[in-house]
Design an enzyme around this catalytic site. Structure first.
Site, PDB file in Angstrom:
ATOM      1  N   LYS A  44       1.607  -5.231  -3.818  1.00 48.02           N
ATOM      2  CA  LYS A  44       2.095  -4.934  -2.467  1.00 48.02           C
ATOM      3  C   LYS A  44       1.674  -5.989  -1.446  1.00 48.02           C
ATOM      4  O   LYS A  44       2.277  -6.112  -0.389  1.00 48.02           O
ATOM      5  CB  LYS A  44       1.655  -3.540  -2.046  1.00 48.02           C
TER       6      LYS A  44
HETATM    7  C1  LIG Z   1       3.786   0.125  -5.618  1.00 48.24           C
HETATM    8  C2  LIG Z   1       3.402  -0.240  -7.013  1.00 48.24           C
HETATM    9  C3  LIG Z   1       4.339  -0.236  -8.074  1.00 48.24           C
HETATM   10  C4  LIG Z   1       5.779   0.214  -7.895  1.00 48.24           C
HETATM   11  O1  LIG Z   1       6.571  -0.679  -7.175  1.00 48.24           O
HETATM   12  P1  LIG Z   1       7.932  -0.204  -6.485  1.00 48.24           P
HETATM   13  O2  LIG Z   1       8.386  -1.325  -5.654  1.00 48.24           O
HETATM   14  O3  LIG Z   1       7.566   1.007  -5.663  1.00 48.24           O
HETATM   15  O4  LIG Z   1       8.881   0.149  -7.575  1.00 48.24           O
HETATM   16  C5  LIG Z   1       3.906  -0.622  -9.330  1.00 48.24           C
HETATM   17  N1  LIG Z   1       2.613  -0.978  -9.554  1.00 48.24           N
HETATM   18  C6  LIG Z   1       1.689  -0.998  -8.568  1.00 48.24           C
HETATM   19  C7  LIG Z   1       0.294  -1.389  -8.894  1.00 48.24           C
HETATM   20  C8  LIG Z   1       2.051  -0.632  -7.261  1.00 48.24           C
HETATM   21  O5  LIG Z   1       1.116  -0.660  -6.288  1.00 48.24           O
END
Ligand SMILES: *Cc1c(COP(=O)(O)O)cnc(C)c1O
Length: 496
Positions: free
Chosen positions: A112
């Protein structure tokens, strides 16, 4: 050419990228999308030998047409110059017969960061002279800290994060509680993530509160449906492809596949954007954990959120409504906003909808979908570590399992597996998968894992245990509104 974004639910809406970033989502409840993405073609031959920042510039210029090149350059520079622990930003590592795209080298060790280092920088160029913005975020763990790091110490902006008191891991809690910065507010609430989320939504719709905050202060969100988070994620699809060209794994123009651990469908949708813009991709493999609403959809064409909710060892993907999937429905229905609105109204009223055979077939041309159980996650972590000496976090392991399932269909196109978190961020389940004996204390688990594997602990996670706790507020869930109001006063009125 029309340079504006529109809503997934109403094609008469036309809004600039800047205003779309400021607003977050459309008044009709739809998401902002760029119509006719294929008009934004990028010639990959021109990306040869460019670094991450240079590729970012080319991608962002296309998707953010009303930002000046100086604004884009400045945002990239601020977002990706010192906050990542590698100059590659998102390096690709070769493992067995696939490639791992490591998206966890940012300040909070989760993917993120890629979006949330950029969104605040873009927002900076969107705000008017005397605007002030309070960002509100409800978090189940990863988003909160990544948002705090992104918005920390920016002028005209402050951020308030709400997390469930007993609903985040020890490391996640410490990461948030030790956040420094002039403009960061963090509190636990007595309630779960849904309570935090629904109260934040209420606060956004509270007209009375808006008046009380005064005309200069607005509230905004760092939610993953904001195009300011989505667009930066398009970059690493192009960049990882060019890394494979550079290291000789593929020839330029050759197709690749991507496997993406998926929750809200933001990450993999960014890949679809890249494909529409000219990146040679055969398939996207969408991987869910036991919350497998999407897998069922791929089997039946029925999206049904009325399913039991599971808390898994890959908690950042514990999601029943993948918000960004609405954007895919928009493109796959031929940009038919009436059709998408119909589906979304059904979802709202009955918790389910069914798409036409044509739409399902069109989705399956680009995507394959599967899921992994918790047991399979641990098996995958252990297998890849023992066989290939590569340590995956549980979210990445979800992707690995589904990638192997997909490869059994016989497609041997070169594969890039997206890794979304450092193994040290979800250290307990990783340790359990490869060690016989796991200590009680998470800090000791980290040290033991480091000793056994020799894989360095990311600095932010190694240091978090020694930092002073700066935020230890705990409030009732019905106090959230008053909390926001008092923090706006502290941040924007008392400081002046
Ligand atoms: C948010 C997140 C995801 C999922 O990603 P999306 O864009 O919501 O599909 C996968 N792995 C981790 C570690 C995350 O923080």
């Amino acid at each position: 050419m029309n340079n504006n974004y529109t809503s997934t639910r109403d094609k008469n809406i036309s809004i600039s990228a800047k205003n779309a970033i400021k607003k977050g989502f459309a008044d009709d409840g739809g998401l902002f999308v760029y119509p006719e993405l294929s008009q934004l073609k990028i010639d990959i031959n021109k990306l040869n030998n460019l670094n991450y920042q240079q590729i970012a510039e080319i991608v962002l210029e296309k998707l953010l047409p009303d930002f000046s090149i100086e604004e884009i350059k400045n945002s990239i520079d601020q977002a990706y110059s010192i906050s990542f622990d590698t100059t590659d930003i998102t390096p690709v590592v070769n493992v067995d017969n696939f490639h791992v795209l490591e998206l966890f080298h940012g300040p909070t060790s989760a993917f993120k960061d890629v979006g949330l280092q950029m969104l605040p920088q873009l927002m900076k160029h969107v705000l008017d002279e005397d605007n002030k913005v309070m960002i509100l975020t409800a978090t189940s763990g990863d988003t909160g800290k990544a948002a705090l790091e992104g918005f920390k110490n920016l002028e005209k902006m402050s951020i308030t994060v709400f997390y469930p008191h007993n609903g985040v891991s020890k490391i996640q809690k410490l990461q948030m509680q030790t956040t420094n910065g002039e403009n960061t507010e963090i509190t636990a609430i007595e309630g779960n993530f849904d309570d935090a989320q629904s109260n934040v939504k209420k606060i956004f719709n509270d007209q009375e509160l808006k008046k009380e905050l005064g005309p200069k202060v607005s509230l905004s969100s760092a939610n993953s449906i904001n195009i300011g988070r989505l667009i930066p994620q398009v970059v690493y699809y192009f960049d990882s492809y060019m890394q494979l060209v550079k290291n000789g794994s593929i020839n330029i123009g050759e197709k690749v596949n991507f496997t993406v651990p998926t929750g809200n469908f933001g990450d993999v949708l960014a890949g679809f954007y890249a494909k529409q813009m000219g990146l040679p991709v055969n398939k996207f493999v969408v991987a869910s954990n036991e919350n497998n609403v999407l897998t069922k959809f791929f089997q039946s064409g029925v999206y049904d959120r009325n399913m039991p909710f599971f808390q898994t060892v890959a908690p950042s993907m514990d999601i029943q409504i993948s918000s960004n999937f609405e954007r895919l429905l928009y493109y796959k229905s031929g940009e038919d906003t009436g059709y998408v609105k119909g589906l979304m109204d059904e979802l709202e009223s009955s918790g389910r909808y069914q798409v036409s055979d044509e739409v399902l077939a069109s989705i399956k041309e680009d995507f394959f979908c599967g899921f992994s159980t918790d047991d399979e996650i641990e098996d995958s972590i252990s297998e890849v570590y023992k066989k290939d000496n590569y340590l995956m976090d549980p979210h990445t392991a979800v992707g690995y399992k589904v990638m192997r399932d997909y490869q059994k269909t016989g497609d041997d196109t070169p594969m890039i597996l997206l890794s979304t978190a450092s193994p040290y961020k979800f250290v307990r389940v990783v340790a359990k998968s490869i060690l016989d004996d796991v200590p009680e204390d998470d800090f000791e688990v980290m040290q033991k894992l480091n000793k056994v594997t020799n894989i360095a602990i990311p600095k932010n996670l190694a240091n978090v245990w020694n930092l002073p706790i700066l935020h230890d507020d705990v409030i009732e869930k019905d106090q959230m509104r008053d909390y926001v109001k008092s923090k706006v006063e502290e941040e924007f009125y008392d400081k002046d």
